[in-house]
Each structure stands twice: as structure tokens, then as C-alpha cells.
Design a protein around this motif. Structure first.
Motif, PDB file in Angstrom:
ATOM      1  N   LEU A  31      19.354  64.091  33.129  1.00  0.00           N
ATOM      2  CA  LEU A  31      18.579  64.892  34.067  1.00  0.00           C
ATOM      3  C   LEU A  31      17.179  64.321  34.284  1.00  0.00           C
ATOM      4  O   LEU A  31      16.594  64.503  35.341  1.00  0.00           O
ATOM      5  CB  LEU A  31      18.481  66.338  33.590  1.00  0.00           C
ATOM      6  CG  LEU A  31      19.793  67.116  33.604  1.00  0.00           C
ATOM      7  CD1 LEU A  31      19.606  68.491  32.998  1.00  0.00           C
ATOM      8  CD2 LEU A  31      20.347  67.211  35.013  1.00  0.00           C
ATOM      9  N   LEU A  32      16.663  63.615  33.279  1.00  0.00           N
ATOM     10  CA  LEU A  32      15.344  62.991  33.396  1.00  0.00           C
ATOM     11  C   LEU A  32      15.419  61.595  34.007  1.00  0.00           C
ATOM     12  O   LEU A  32      14.406  60.907  34.122  1.00  0.00           O
ATOM     13  CB  LEU A  32      14.680  62.911  32.014  1.00  0.00           C
ATOM     14  CG  LEU A  32      14.320  64.261  31.384  1.00  0.00           C
ATOM     15  CD1 LEU A  32      13.860  64.072  29.948  1.00  0.00           C
ATOM     16  CD2 LEU A  32      13.249  64.951  32.211  1.00  0.00           C
ATOM     17  N   GLY A  88      31.250  69.164  30.827  1.00  0.00           N
ATOM     18  CA  GLY A  88      30.446  68.075  30.278  1.00  0.00           C
ATOM     19  C   GLY A  88      30.692  66.771  31.010  1.00  0.00           C
ATOM     20  O   GLY A  88      29.760  65.993  31.266  1.00  0.00           O
ATOM     21  N   SER A  89      31.931  66.521  31.370  1.00  0.00           N
ATOM     22  CA  SER A  89      32.268  65.321  32.125  1.00  0.00           C
ATOM     23  C   SER A  89      31.590  65.328  33.498  1.00  0.00           C
ATOM     24  O   SER A  89      31.052  64.311  33.949  1.00  0.00           O
ATOM     25  CB  SER A  89      33.793  65.230  32.282  1.00  0.00           C
ATOM     26  OG  SER A  89      34.144  64.120  33.060  1.00  0.00           O
ATOM     27  N   PHE A  90      31.580  66.480  34.147  1.00  0.00           N
ATOM     28  CA  PHE A  90      30.890  66.583  35.436  1.00  0.00           C
ATOM     29  C   PHE A  90      29.378  66.443  35.253  1.00  0.00           C
ATOM     30  O   PHE A  90      28.712  65.802  36.057  1.00  0.00           O
ATOM     31  CB  PHE A  90      31.228  67.899  36.132  1.00  0.00           C
ATOM     32  CG  PHE A  90      32.480  67.811  36.947  1.00  0.00           C
ATOM     33  CD1 PHE A  90      32.435  67.420  38.278  1.00  0.00           C
ATOM     34  CD2 PHE A  90      33.704  68.088  36.374  1.00  0.00           C
ATOM     35  CE1 PHE A  90      33.596  67.314  39.025  1.00  0.00           C
ATOM     36  CE2 PHE A  90      34.873  67.990  37.111  1.00  0.00           C
ATOM     37  CZ  PHE A  90      34.827  67.600  38.444  1.00  0.00           C
ATOM     38  N   ALA A  91      28.855  67.025  34.192  1.00  0.00           N
ATOM     39  CA  ALA A  91      27.411  66.960  33.962  1.00  0.00           C
ATOM     40  C   ALA A  91      26.938  65.532  33.717  1.00  0.00           C
ATOM     41  O   ALA A  91      25.883  65.129  34.213  1.00  0.00           O
ATOM     42  CB  ALA A  91      27.033  67.836  32.764  1.00  0.00           C
ATOM     43  N   GLN A  99      22.040  68.400  41.703  1.00  0.00           N
ATOM     44  CA  GLN A  99      22.227  69.841  41.532  1.00  0.00           C
ATOM     45  C   GLN A  99      23.569  70.133  40.863  1.00  0.00           C
ATOM     46  O   GLN A  99      23.664  70.996  39.995  1.00  0.00           O
ATOM     47  CB  GLN A  99      22.145  70.555  42.875  1.00  0.00           C
ATOM     48  CG  GLN A  99      22.273  72.061  42.751  1.00  0.00           C
ATOM     49  CD  GLN A  99      22.189  72.759  44.094  1.00  0.00           C
ATOM     50  OE1 GLN A  99      22.175  72.125  45.143  1.00  0.00           O
ATOM     51  NE2 GLN A  99      22.124  74.079  44.051  1.00  0.00           N
ATOM     52  N   GLY A 100      24.600  69.401  41.236  1.00  0.00           N
ATOM     53  CA  GLY A 100      25.915  69.563  40.608  1.00  0.00           C
ATOM     54  C   GLY A 100      25.868  69.226  39.129  1.00  0.00           C
ATOM     55  O   GLY A 100      26.476  69.912  38.306  1.00  0.00           O
ATOM     56  N   LYS A 101      25.147  68.158  38.785  1.00  0.00           N
ATOM     57  CA  LYS A 101      25.007  67.773  37.376  1.00  0.00           C
ATOM     58  C   LYS A 101      24.256  68.841  36.588  1.00  0.00           C
ATOM     59  O   LYS A 101      24.639  69.191  35.478  1.00  0.00           O
ATOM     60  CB  LYS A 101      24.289  66.425  37.259  1.00  0.00           C
ATOM     61  CG  LYS A 101      25.129  65.251  37.709  1.00  0.00           C
ATOM     62  CD  LYS A 101      24.347  63.949  37.583  1.00  0.00           C
ATOM     63  CE  LYS A 101      25.119  62.791  38.158  1.00  0.00           C
ATOM     64  NZ  LYS A 101      26.088  62.217  37.271  1.00  0.00           N
TER      65      LYS A 101
END
Length: 127
Positions: A31-32, A88-91, A99-101
């Protein structure tokens, strides 16, 4: 309590903590915008920890003679684990947008908390 049970429970709880911390760290780094957390070494470490987690879970279920088909809380926990893996796989890689992540990461963390809470509520597991 049987020493075999106590040993496997300790292994399982330790693997849960390691797996959760690694996922939280990798997700936060993603995310960062720090892609280094997706290196093969960390992915393989995650696979290893999750393998220990799975083996210890199956061993505990065997030691405690728990059948997920006749133990509703265990069936729910297994379902949540599957959902956690998918989210978790999608994230970490499959979601196409930031946004999805973020949504998948937050939902996966909620699943993780629900799994831990569900397991901790079972008196047979902590006596």
C-alpha cells in the motif's frame, strides 16, 4: 492436557502470529508502494509458514478428533481461511486498482481477526 496437543497448539499459534505479521507487513508495504515485500524469498517464507500452519491445524484436529462436517465452528473457520487466502491474494497482487487492493487488504485483515476470535472462543482448545 496431552503434551502432544500442547506442542502442536504452540506450533499452530506461533505460525498464526508469524503468518499474520508477515501478511500485515507485506500488505502495508504494498500500500505504501514498496514492492520489495513481494520478493521471492519473502513469498517462499510465507509459503513455508503457511505450510506449518496447515500441518499443525490438521494435526490438532486429528488429536482432538474434530470433524469439520460435524463441528460447525471448525467448518466456519475453514471457510474463513479460504476467504482470507482469496482476499489476501487480491490484496497483494490480483486486484487491478489501488482501491481494490486496499479493500481486499482490509477485508483479509477482518477475516484474520474473525478466525483468531473464533478459535480463541473454543474452551477445548485452551484448557
Amino acid at each position: 492436557m496431552d503434551s502432544t496437543y500442547l506442542l502442536w497448539r504452540s506450533i499452530h499459534v506461533g505460525a498464526v502470529v508469524l503468518s499474520g505479521c508477515l501478511f500485515m507487513g507485506r500488505g502495508a508495504a504494498m500500500l505504501l508502494g514498496r514492492p520489495g515485500m513481494m520478493r521471492p524469498a519473502l513469498r517462499y517464507l510465507s509459503y513455508g509458514i503457511d505450510t506449518v500452519l496447515l500441518v499443525s491445524a490438521v494435526t490438532l484436529a486429528t488429536v482432538l478428533a474434530l470433524n469439520p462436517l460435524s463441528t460447525p465452528w471448525l467448518a466456519l473457520k475453514i471457510g474463513l481461511v479460504v476467504l482470507y487466502i482469496v482476499l489476501g491474494s487480491f490484496a497483494l497482487k490480483r486486484a487491478r486498482t489501488r482501491q481494490g487492493k486496499i479493500l481486499a487488504y482490509a477485508a483479509a485483515l477482518i477475516c484474520f481477526i474473525m478466525i483468531a476470535h473464533l478459535a480463541h472462543r473454543q474452551p477445548v482448545l485452551w484448557s
